[in-house]
Write a protein that holds these residues in place. Structure first.
Motif, PDB file in Angstrom:
ATOM      1  N   ALA A  17      28.500  49.338   7.576  1.00  0.00           N
ATOM      2  CA  ALA A  17      28.606  48.607   8.849  1.00  0.00           C
ATOM      3  C   ALA A  17      28.388  47.112   8.634  1.00  0.00           C
ATOM      4  N   ALA A  18      27.409  46.738   7.823  1.00  0.00           N
ATOM      5  CA  ALA A  18      27.149  45.321   7.551  1.00  0.00           C
ATOM      6  C   ALA A  18      28.324  44.693   6.808  1.00  0.00           C
ATOM      7  N   ALA A  19      28.909  45.430   5.887  1.00  0.00           N
ATOM      8  CA  ALA A  19      30.053  44.915   5.141  1.00  0.00           C
ATOM      9  C   ALA A  19      31.250  44.706   6.063  1.00  0.00           C
ATOM     10  N   VAL A  20      31.513  45.672   6.928  1.00  0.00           N
ATOM     11  CA  VAL A  20      32.634  45.558   7.866  1.00  0.00           C
ATOM     12  C   VAL A  20      32.405  44.396   8.821  1.00  0.00           C
ATOM     13  N   GLN A  21      31.179  44.270   9.318  1.00  0.00           N
ATOM     14  CA  GLN A  21      30.869  43.168  10.232  1.00  0.00           C
ATOM     15  C   GLN A  21      31.090  41.814   9.552  1.00  0.00           C
ATOM     16  N   ALA A  22      30.645  41.687   8.315  1.00  0.00           N
ATOM     17  CA  ALA A  22      30.827  40.432   7.581  1.00  0.00           C
ATOM     18  C   ALA A  22      32.312  40.149   7.357  1.00  0.00           C
ATOM     19  N   LEU A  23      33.054  41.167   6.961  1.00  0.00           N
ATOM     20  CA  LEU A  23      34.487  40.994   6.724  1.00  0.00           C
ATOM     21  C   LEU A  23      35.216  40.575   7.989  1.00  0.00           C
ATOM     22  N   VAL A  24      34.941  41.270   9.079  1.00  0.00           N
ATOM     23  CA  VAL A  24      35.644  40.999  10.326  1.00  0.00           C
ATOM     24  C   VAL A  24      35.286  39.626  10.873  1.00  0.00           C
ATOM     25  N   SER A  25      34.018  39.260  10.797  1.00  0.00           N
ATOM     26  CA  SER A  25      33.610  37.993  11.403  1.00  0.00           C
ATOM     27  C   SER A  25      33.940  36.784  10.535  1.00  0.00           C
ATOM     28  N   GLU A  26      34.051  36.967   9.234  1.00  0.00           N
ATOM     29  CA  GLU A  26      34.229  35.818   8.337  1.00  0.00           C
ATOM     30  C   GLU A  26      35.600  35.716   7.679  1.00  0.00           C
ATOM     31  N   SER A  27      36.408  36.761   7.722  1.00  0.00           N
ATOM     32  CA  SER A  27      37.643  36.744   6.943  1.00  0.00           C
ATOM     33  C   SER A  27      38.866  36.263   7.714  1.00  0.00           C
ATOM     34  N   GLY A  28      38.733  36.064   9.004  1.00  0.00           N
ATOM     35  CA  GLY A  28      39.874  35.611   9.789  1.00  0.00           C
ATOM     36  C   GLY A  28      40.911  36.685  10.023  1.00  0.00           C
ATOM     37  N   CYS A  29      40.471  37.935  10.133  1.00  0.00           N
ATOM     38  CA  CYS A  29      41.402  39.039  10.404  1.00  0.00           C
ATOM     39  C   CYS A  29      42.112  38.801  11.732  1.00  0.00           C
ATOM     40  N   GLY A  30      43.391  39.130  11.756  1.00  0.00           N
ATOM     41  CA  GLY A  30      44.164  39.033  12.986  1.00  0.00           C
ATOM     42  C   GLY A  30      44.029  40.299  13.805  1.00  0.00           C
ATOM     43  N   GLN A  31      44.511  40.241  15.034  1.00  0.00           N
ATOM     44  CA  GLN A  31      44.429  41.385  15.942  1.00  0.00           C
ATOM     45  C   GLN A  31      45.130  42.609  15.367  1.00  0.00           C
ATOM     46  N   SER A  32      46.276  42.410  14.746  1.00  0.00           N
ATOM     47  CA  SER A  32      47.035  43.517  14.168  1.00  0.00           C
ATOM     48  C   SER A  32      46.235  44.212  13.059  1.00  0.00           C
ATOM     49  N   GLU A  33      45.588  43.423  12.203  1.00  0.00           N
ATOM     50  CA  GLU A  33      44.774  44.001  11.121  1.00  0.00           C
ATOM     51  C   GLU A  33      43.586  44.778  11.687  1.00  0.00           C
TER      52      GLU A  33
END
Length: 140
Positions: free
Chosen positions: A99-115
């Motif tokens: 969960a912490a890894a996913v949160q970091a990835l989502v908040s910091e990686s600039g994922c788009g809505q589609s991703e």
């Protein structure tokens, strides 16, 4: 090692680059095919051969012959290596906390809505899979 044989020795960063190039080729790959994928990095034929030899010694690659040319076949799939590698990083950097890894990835990686929607779909499918397994009664 998360789906990889315990006898397999870990890859160096350079060996990983050779494996990625090899996985990008049709198996069995010839040295020239692998080298072409590494050419923009300035790898010479001798360097590629040296790493292929090391990878064979470590159990990652099997060499063969096709006519008078050496061929190389990966013994580990790219997917198996990617899963193992991600799990290693998850354990090391996030102490296994997905969960912490996913949160970091989502908040910091600039994922788009589609991703994000694709990731949610994968997680929902996995969740449904787990629920179906939980409902399975082998004695019922």
């Amino acid at each position: 090692m998360y789906g990889l044989p315990d006898t397999l020795r870990q890859l160096s960063a350079a060996e990983e680059q050779v494996m990625l190039a090899m996985w990008g080729c049709r198996a069995p790959a010839m040295r020239g095919d692998i080298q072409r994928r590494l050419q923009q990095k300035g790898w010479t034929a001798a360097t590629v051969l040296n790493f292929l030899y090391r990878l064979e010694e470590k159990g990652w690659v099997k060499s063969g012959k096709q006519g008078n040319c050496n061929t190389y076949t990966p013994l580990i799939t790219r997917r198996a290596y990617c899963v193992w590698s991600m799990r290693q990083r998850l354990d090391l950097l996030f102490e296994g906390d997905l969960a912490a890894a996913v949160q970091a990835l989502v908040s910091e990686s600039g994922c788009g809505q589609s991703e994000l929607e694709q990731a949610i779909k994968v997680l929902e499918e996995k969740h449904l899979e787990a629920e179906e397994y939980d409902l399975y009664d082998p004695y019922g």
